[in-house]
Scaffold this motif. Sequence first.
Motif, PDB file in Angstrom:
ATOM      1  N   GLU A 143      -9.354  -9.249   5.773  1.00  0.00           N
ATOM      2  CA  GLU A 143     -10.398  -8.708   4.909  1.00  0.00           C
ATOM      3  C   GLU A 143     -11.661  -8.334   5.672  1.00  0.00           C
ATOM      4  N   ARG A 144     -11.801  -8.787   6.905  1.00  0.00           N
ATOM      5  CA  ARG A 144     -12.973  -8.475   7.726  1.00  0.00           C
ATOM      6  C   ARG A 144     -12.538  -8.451   9.186  1.00  0.00           C
ATOM      7  N   PRO A 145     -13.236  -7.679  10.036  1.00  0.00           N
ATOM      8  CA  PRO A 145     -12.874  -7.649  11.458  1.00  0.00           C
ATOM      9  C   PRO A 145     -13.230  -8.967  12.133  1.00  0.00           C
ATOM     10  N   VAL A 146     -12.239  -9.653  12.654  1.00  0.00           N
ATOM     11  CA  VAL A 146     -12.450 -10.954  13.282  1.00  0.00           C
ATOM     12  C   VAL A 146     -11.562 -11.048  14.521  1.00  0.00           C
ATOM     13  N   TYR A 147     -12.093 -11.689  15.544  1.00  0.00           N
ATOM     14  CA  TYR A 147     -11.306 -11.911  16.757  1.00  0.00           C
ATOM     15  C   TYR A 147     -11.397 -13.395  17.118  1.00  0.00           C
ATOM     16  N   PRO A 148     -10.259 -14.100  17.153  1.00  0.00           N
ATOM     17  CA  PRO A 148     -10.286 -15.543  17.407  1.00  0.00           C
ATOM     18  C   PRO A 148     -10.842 -15.860  18.797  1.00  0.00           C
ATOM     19  N   MET A 149     -11.896 -16.687  18.839  1.00  0.00           N
ATOM     20  CA  MET A 149     -12.516 -17.095  20.104  1.00  0.00           C
ATOM     21  C   MET A 149     -12.661 -18.617  20.212  1.00  0.00           C
ATOM     22  N   ARG A 150     -12.370 -19.323  19.135  1.00  0.00           N
ATOM     23  CA  ARG A 150     -12.651 -20.759  19.095  1.00  0.00           C
ATOM     24  C   ARG A 150     -11.943 -21.532  20.203  1.00  0.00           C
ATOM     25  N   LEU A 151     -10.730 -21.140  20.555  1.00  0.00           N
ATOM     26  CA  LEU A 151      -9.969 -21.893  21.553  1.00  0.00           C
ATOM     27  C   LEU A 151     -10.583 -21.803  22.939  1.00  0.00           C
ATOM     28  N   SER A 152     -11.498 -20.846  23.161  1.00  0.00           N
ATOM     29  CA  SER A 152     -12.176 -20.751  24.460  1.00  0.00           C
ATOM     30  C   SER A 152     -13.119 -21.917  24.691  1.00  0.00           C
TER      31      SER A 152
ATOM     32  N   GLY B 216     -22.593 -18.874  20.381  1.00  0.00           N
ATOM     33  CA  GLY B 216     -22.808 -19.779  21.505  1.00  0.00           C
ATOM     34  C   GLY B 216     -22.907 -19.112  22.855  1.00  0.00           C
ATOM     35  N   GLY B 217     -22.828 -17.781  22.906  1.00  0.00           N
ATOM     36  CA  GLY B 217     -22.941 -17.068  24.172  1.00  0.00           C
ATOM     37  C   GLY B 217     -24.294 -16.408  24.330  1.00  0.00           C
ATOM     38  N   THR B 218     -24.445 -15.608  25.381  1.00  0.00           N
ATOM     39  CA  THR B 218     -25.674 -14.865  25.581  1.00  0.00           C
ATOM     40  C   THR B 218     -25.755 -13.722  24.573  1.00  0.00           C
ATOM     41  N   PRO B 219     -26.956 -13.189  24.308  1.00  0.00           N
ATOM     42  CA  PRO B 219     -27.049 -12.027  23.409  1.00  0.00           C
ATOM     43  C   PRO B 219     -26.201 -10.876  23.942  1.00  0.00           C
ATOM     44  N   PRO B 220     -25.340 -10.294  23.133  1.00  0.00           N
ATOM     45  CA  PRO B 220     -24.489  -9.197  23.600  1.00  0.00           C
ATOM     46  C   PRO B 220     -25.318  -8.013  24.092  1.00  0.00           C
TER      47      PRO B 220
ATOM     48  N   LEU C 275     -17.800   4.706  18.621  1.00  0.00           N
ATOM     49  CA  LEU C 275     -17.338   3.761  19.647  1.00  0.00           C
ATOM     50  C   LEU C 275     -18.526   2.985  20.195  1.00  0.00           C
ATOM     51  N   THR C 276     -18.430   1.663  20.179  1.00  0.00           N
ATOM     52  CA  THR C 276     -19.459   0.792  20.728  1.00  0.00           C
ATOM     53  C   THR C 276     -18.821  -0.139  21.744  1.00  0.00           C
ATOM     54  N   ALA C 277     -19.462  -0.298  22.904  1.00  0.00           N
ATOM     55  CA  ALA C 277     -18.983  -1.223  23.931  1.00  0.00           C
ATOM     56  C   ALA C 277     -20.058  -2.271  24.183  1.00  0.00           C
ATOM     57  N   LEU C 278     -19.656  -3.532  24.150  1.00  0.00           N
ATOM     58  CA  LEU C 278     -20.572  -4.654  24.334  1.00  0.00           C
ATOM     59  C   LEU C 278     -20.065  -5.580  25.418  1.00  0.00           C
ATOM     60  N   SER C 279     -20.981  -6.277  26.078  1.00  0.00           N
ATOM     61  CA  SER C 279     -20.592  -7.321  27.028  1.00  0.00           C
ATOM     62  C   SER C 279     -21.351  -8.593  26.693  1.00  0.00           C
ATOM     63  N   GLN C 280     -20.732  -9.728  26.997  1.00  0.00           N
ATOM     64  CA  GLN C 280     -21.333 -11.018  26.658  1.00  0.00           C
ATOM     65  C   GLN C 280     -20.791 -12.081  27.592  1.00  0.00           C
ATOM     66  N   SER C 281     -21.623 -13.067  27.919  1.00  0.00           N
ATOM     67  CA  SER C 281     -21.214 -14.168  28.792  1.00  0.00           C
ATOM     68  C   SER C 281     -21.307 -15.490  28.030  1.00  0.00           C
ATOM     69  N   PHE C 282     -20.392 -16.393  28.367  1.00  0.00           N
ATOM     70  CA  PHE C 282     -20.384 -17.740  27.806  1.00  0.00           C
ATOM     71  C   PHE C 282     -20.462 -18.712  28.980  1.00  0.00           C
ATOM     72  N   TRP C 283     -21.705 -19.086  29.354  1.00  0.00           N
ATOM     73  CA  TRP C 283     -21.892 -19.950  30.512  1.00  0.00           C
ATOM     74  C   TRP C 283     -21.432 -21.372  30.225  1.00  0.00           C
ATOM     75  N   GLN C 284     -21.497 -21.811  28.984  1.00  0.00           N
ATOM     76  CA  GLN C 284     -21.010 -23.127  28.578  1.00  0.00           C
ATOM     77  C   GLN C 284     -20.000 -22.938  27.446  1.00  0.00           C
ATOM     78  N   PRO C 285     -18.727 -22.754  27.781  1.00  0.00           N
ATOM     79  CA  PRO C 285     -17.717 -22.495  26.743  1.00  0.00           C
ATOM     80  C   PRO C 285     -17.693 -23.556  25.651  1.00  0.00           C
ATOM     81  N   SER C 286     -18.040 -24.794  25.982  1.00  0.00           N
ATOM     82  CA  SER C 286     -18.003 -25.844  24.962  1.00  0.00           C
ATOM     83  C   SER C 286     -19.000 -25.580  23.836  1.00  0.00           C
ATOM     84  N   ALA C 287     -19.965 -24.667  24.064  1.00  0.00           N
ATOM     85  CA  ALA C 287     -20.961 -24.347  23.039  1.00  0.00           C
ATOM     86  C   ALA C 287     -20.481 -23.287  22.060  1.00  0.00           C
TER      87      ALA C 287
END
Length: 371
Positions: free
Chosen positions: A212-221, A247-251, A283-295
């Motif tokens: 019903e909405r665009p979602v991409y599973p990231m929780r397991l990271s 929990g990551g940096t601003p995209p 078309l939109t392209a974004l980048s993002q970093s997760f320095w502390q995956p546990s967050a």
Amino acid sequence: MGALLTLQLLSIVSPAYACGCGAMVHGTGTQLSVRQETSAVRWDGRGEEIVMSLTVDGNAPKAAWIMPVPHRATVTLGDRALFSDLERATAPVHRDRDYFWPRDGDWPFTRDHHTAGDSAGAAPGAAAPPVGVVDRQRLGPFDVARLTATDPEALRSWLETNGFRLPPALSTELRPYVDQKWEYVAVRLAPASGDGPLTGTLDPLKLTFASERPVYPMRLSRLARTAQSLKLYVVSAHRMEPDSTIGGTPPKVLYAGKVPLEGGELARFAGVSYAAEGDTPYLTALSQSFWQPSAITGDHELRRAADDTPVRRVIWTDHLMRVAGVPAWLLTVTTGLAAVATTALLLVRAGLRRRRVVVPPPPVVVPPPLG
């Protein structure tokens, strides 16, 4: 108009069971790392289509990849050309620009120098058994099982019985998906030759399911022990953005604009209509970093951005401004110095004229009249 998003996760290393949109597991005594994960997701308001390609390294002869999905998924093989089209469509442009004053590398300094920069199926009901096997199929080198589960421990038990060893920590991270009555795709990975270690880029897999909405599973990271890097492509009727940073940096926006009006796998995947340019998706392209995956707090959801301002990365090549082959700054300085010298000379001459002593002519003696 539907929406498309693509994720590219780089530098995914130990533990192997933490990779962007799923979990990678392998046998004890072996090593396996996901060097690169590239995924493309299309959402049309009712469902998603994810195409994923994994590049792996290690000495494990086999491994398993587990992907949670909100509804029952259909699994087929994907097309590698999609990822090449996406890279080409969002690549930065190269432009030239001039600068006036000399820099390091220009005369009277030393070496040559350039600078570069950027411009800126339905879920199982409550009465369903703890684990249900929807089906199992062989796709190229993949052994794919579609599962339903209402208990993460039951899911772990089934996976271990069928050759998939699930680390205990994953049971905890799978609990939110079980509570939401999501389903799973479990894929047994093996070398195409049937023997030897599992290495290289695997054939893409395509998953299609209702959403019903665009979602991409990231929780397991959250289980990753090293920083995670995310690249996200989105195609929709308008510019898109994540609902939160989870929990990551601003995209950071790398690209925003219309999907190129040309053929190819990207156009087919995005469903581009060539009847009128106004029908072309964004078309939109974004980048993002997760320095502390546990967050990491959950899965990525997308929403429409406030505006459709276009963005394109630019790689600049700077050139020293010249006139007839001569640096403009040198001509300007030389001309300026000459003008100053000429002005000074004129001022000196004027001063000398004012200081010159004027000798009055001798008086005219008028002789007296005769007689």
